[in-house]
Design a protein around this motif. Sequence first.
Motif, PDB file in Angstrom:
ATOM      1  N   ILE A   3      71.066 101.741  53.275  1.00 52.88           N
ATOM      2  CA  ILE A   3      71.129 102.047  54.684  1.00 52.88           C
ATOM      3  C   ILE A   3      70.227 103.791  54.669  1.00 52.88           C
ATOM      4  CG2 ILE A   3      72.778 103.214  56.131  1.00 52.88           C
ATOM      5  CD1 ILE A   3      73.907 100.835  56.485  1.00 52.88           C
ATOM      6  N   ASN A   4      70.560 104.232  53.503  1.00 54.41           N
ATOM      7  CA  ASN A   4      70.344 105.850  53.453  1.00 54.41           C
ATOM      8  C   ASN A   4      69.469 105.843  52.126  1.00 54.41           C
ATOM      9  OD1 ASN A   4      72.628 107.062  54.815  1.00 54.41           O
ATOM     10  ND2 ASN A   4      73.327 105.941  54.180  1.00 54.41           N
ATOM     11  N   ASN A   5      69.103 104.936  51.446  1.00 54.75           N
ATOM     12  CA  ASN A   5      68.577 105.899  50.189  1.00 54.75           C
ATOM     13  C   ASN A   5      66.763 106.364  50.818  1.00 54.75           C
ATOM     14  OD1 ASN A   5      67.216 105.991  47.020  1.00 54.75           O
ATOM     15  ND2 ASN A   5      66.033 104.592  47.502  1.00 54.75           N
ATOM     16  N   TRP A   6      65.864 105.680  52.140  1.00 51.39           N
ATOM     17  CA  TRP A   6      64.469 105.689  52.232  1.00 51.39           C
ATOM     18  C   TRP A   6      64.614 107.147  52.764  1.00 51.39           C
ATOM     19  CZ3 TRP A   6      63.352 106.794  57.395  1.00 51.39           C
ATOM     20  CH2 TRP A   6      64.305 106.185  58.158  1.00 51.39           C
ATOM     21  N   LYS A   7      65.952 107.547  53.514  1.00 52.81           N
ATOM     22  CA  LYS A   7      65.566 108.787  53.808  1.00 52.81           C
ATOM     23  C   LYS A   7      65.400 110.234  52.942  1.00 52.81           C
ATOM     24  CE  LYS A   7      69.052 107.394  57.416  1.00 52.81           C
ATOM     25  NZ  LYS A   7      70.483 107.581  57.576  1.00 52.81           N
ATOM     26  N   LYS A   8      65.404 110.014  52.318  1.00 52.21           N
ATOM     27  CA  LYS A   8      65.775 110.832  50.971  1.00 52.21           C
ATOM     28  C   LYS A   8      63.432 110.931  50.106  1.00 52.21           C
ATOM     29  CE  LYS A   8      69.902 109.800  48.577  1.00 52.21           C
ATOM     30  NZ  LYS A   8      70.339 109.621  47.646  1.00 52.21           N
ATOM     31  N   ILE A   9      63.157 109.649  50.964  1.00 52.33           N
ATOM     32  CA  ILE A   9      61.428 109.575  50.621  1.00 52.33           C
ATOM     33  C   ILE A   9      60.408 110.517  51.449  1.00 52.33           C
ATOM     34  CG2 ILE A   9      59.338 108.177  50.438  1.00 52.33           C
ATOM     35  CD1 ILE A   9      62.385 105.516  49.862  1.00 52.33           C
TER      36      ILE A   9
ATOM     37  N   LEU B  60      57.179 103.945  54.468  1.00 53.50           N
ATOM     38  CA  LEU B  60      58.264 105.063  54.998  1.00 53.50           C
ATOM     39  C   LEU B  60      57.447 105.120  56.593  1.00 53.50           C
ATOM     40  CD1 LEU B  60      60.103 107.473  54.612  1.00 53.50           C
ATOM     41  CD2 LEU B  60      58.141 108.799  53.688  1.00 53.50           C
ATOM     42  N   ALA B  61      56.528 105.439  57.460  1.00 52.47           N
ATOM     43  CA  ALA B  61      55.908 105.533  58.615  1.00 52.47           C
ATOM     44  C   ALA B  61      56.440 104.736  59.544  1.00 52.47           C
ATOM     45  CB  ALA B  61      54.707 105.416  58.387  1.00 52.47           C
ATOM     46  N   ASN B  62      56.417 103.281  58.575  1.00 56.26           N
ATOM     47  CA  ASN B  62      57.025 102.820  59.669  1.00 56.26           C
ATOM     48  C   ASN B  62      58.750 102.294  59.769  1.00 56.26           C
ATOM     49  OD1 ASN B  62      54.823 100.135  60.727  1.00 56.26           O
ATOM     50  ND2 ASN B  62      54.383 100.281  58.683  1.00 56.26           N
ATOM     51  N   LEU B  63      59.329 103.048  59.336  1.00 54.84           N
ATOM     52  CA  LEU B  63      60.940 102.917  58.816  1.00 54.84           C
ATOM     53  C   LEU B  63      61.351 104.468  59.971  1.00 54.84           C
ATOM     54  CD1 LEU B  63      62.030 102.223  54.948  1.00 54.84           C
ATOM     55  CD2 LEU B  63      62.752 101.650  57.458  1.00 54.84           C
ATOM     56  N   LYS B  64      60.453 105.025  59.732  1.00 62.46           N
ATOM     57  CA  LYS B  64      61.089 106.569  60.836  1.00 62.46           C
ATOM     58  C   LYS B  64      60.124 106.037  62.337  1.00 62.46           C
ATOM     59  CE  LYS B  64      60.100 110.148  57.145  1.00 62.46           C
ATOM     60  NZ  LYS B  64      59.488 111.382  57.052  1.00 62.46           N
ATOM     61  N   GLN B  65      59.480 105.049  62.139  1.00 57.65           N
ATOM     62  CA  GLN B  65      59.080 104.643  63.748  1.00 57.65           C
ATOM     63  C   GLN B  65      60.202 103.551  64.501  1.00 57.65           C
ATOM     64  OE1 GLN B  65      56.220 105.065  65.713  1.00 57.65           O
ATOM     65  NE2 GLN B  65      56.899 104.859  67.393  1.00 57.65           N
ATOM     66  N   ALA B  66      60.553 102.728  63.658  1.00 61.02           N
ATOM     67  CA  ALA B  66      61.742 102.054  63.891  1.00 61.02           C
ATOM     68  C   ALA B  66      62.881 102.435  64.202  1.00 61.02           C
ATOM     69  CB  ALA B  66      61.921 100.891  62.439  1.00 61.02           C
TER      70      ALA B  66
END
Length: 368
Positions: free
Chosen positions: A186-192, A293-299
């Motif tokens: 849930i949280n790891n991608w926020k650090k990238i 990352l861009a797709n995750l932020k958009q989602a």
Amino acid sequence: MIIREVKKKDFKEVKKLFLRNDLNFISKNSWDNQWRNPLLKRKHKFIFGWVYINKKKIIGHVGNYSTNYLFKKKKINCSVLHGWVVDQEFRNISLVLIKKYLNNKKNHFFLGSTFNKSAGNLLNSFGFAQVPEKGLLQSFLIFLNIENSLDIYFIKKKLFLKRLFFRRVIIFFAKYFLKFYLFKNINNWKKIHYKNKVKPLSTLGKNYSNFWDKYLKLNSNGLMLDRNKLYLEWILNLKKNNNSIKLFQCVRNNTLIGYSSCLYKKVGKFKYAILLDILSINDDQSIYEDLILANLKQAKKENCSFFEVRNFKLQKYKILSRFKPFKIKLPHNNFYYKSNDNKLSKYFNSQNFWNPCSLDGDILQSLN
């Protein structure tokens, strides 16, 4: 009973057929879009499928649309099978419909991707085989909202729908367990952070065409869907302001070096995102990561419950390693093909020959 070719005006009756069999069917927009396929301009006549009629009622349907693949810079014609369904009391005529579909000898191969295991077994008897790519047996999820993801699971499985209180109790306790169990997911991608410049891709222009031409020169040894500008605009219906599709581009020195497309779907009031396609020059890991990352932020911005990646080559899943996705083994491979070309048959059996993505197969059904 009579069998005839599908007509554009058949949509309402075909949709009723699907509803009677508790199945979803493509939208009216997707149905009409089939007749705008840019590949058909070169053909004198194209058959979009067949319907079986009993007492003026459509009781069976099999659909068909044309697409091109590329292998060693040569075009490979493919017929995509979609919307194969027959009312239960007439199931024996399913064989007649599939024979009609396979009667087109001009195609190099046939492809379908929305079959359960029993339908797959039936296809086997007609010479179909599963696409030999192990990546098609896995799905990778990055959860953005655990509670909503659980709701989607219950709705899809049709569990506890009449006992909403029990569903809410189960979700309440499961939510905290999964938040602990899937903490990294849930949280790891926020650090990238981005390494390259990524921005939305609103229209496919010359920049994209140049990118696709260069990508083809570097990747010609495997079977790959032809994503030329005209075809991609058509299959994603981009000219109709399709808000359910989001595209991103990675740019360096004003040159497009990577692209992705993502589909947003709804289950009830809940939304989730599915990665349809992702490409980069030289298969650059940093470009792939930035696009993900861009797709995750958009989602996340669109309040999606989760972000899903599936239907890709097994090696491509390595791009997700930094995002710590939750891995799910799928019960069976939905992708089936039949080769019409003896020269190509030896390649189709090889896993290294295939380079799939979620634009392959019956993408029309997914775009609902």
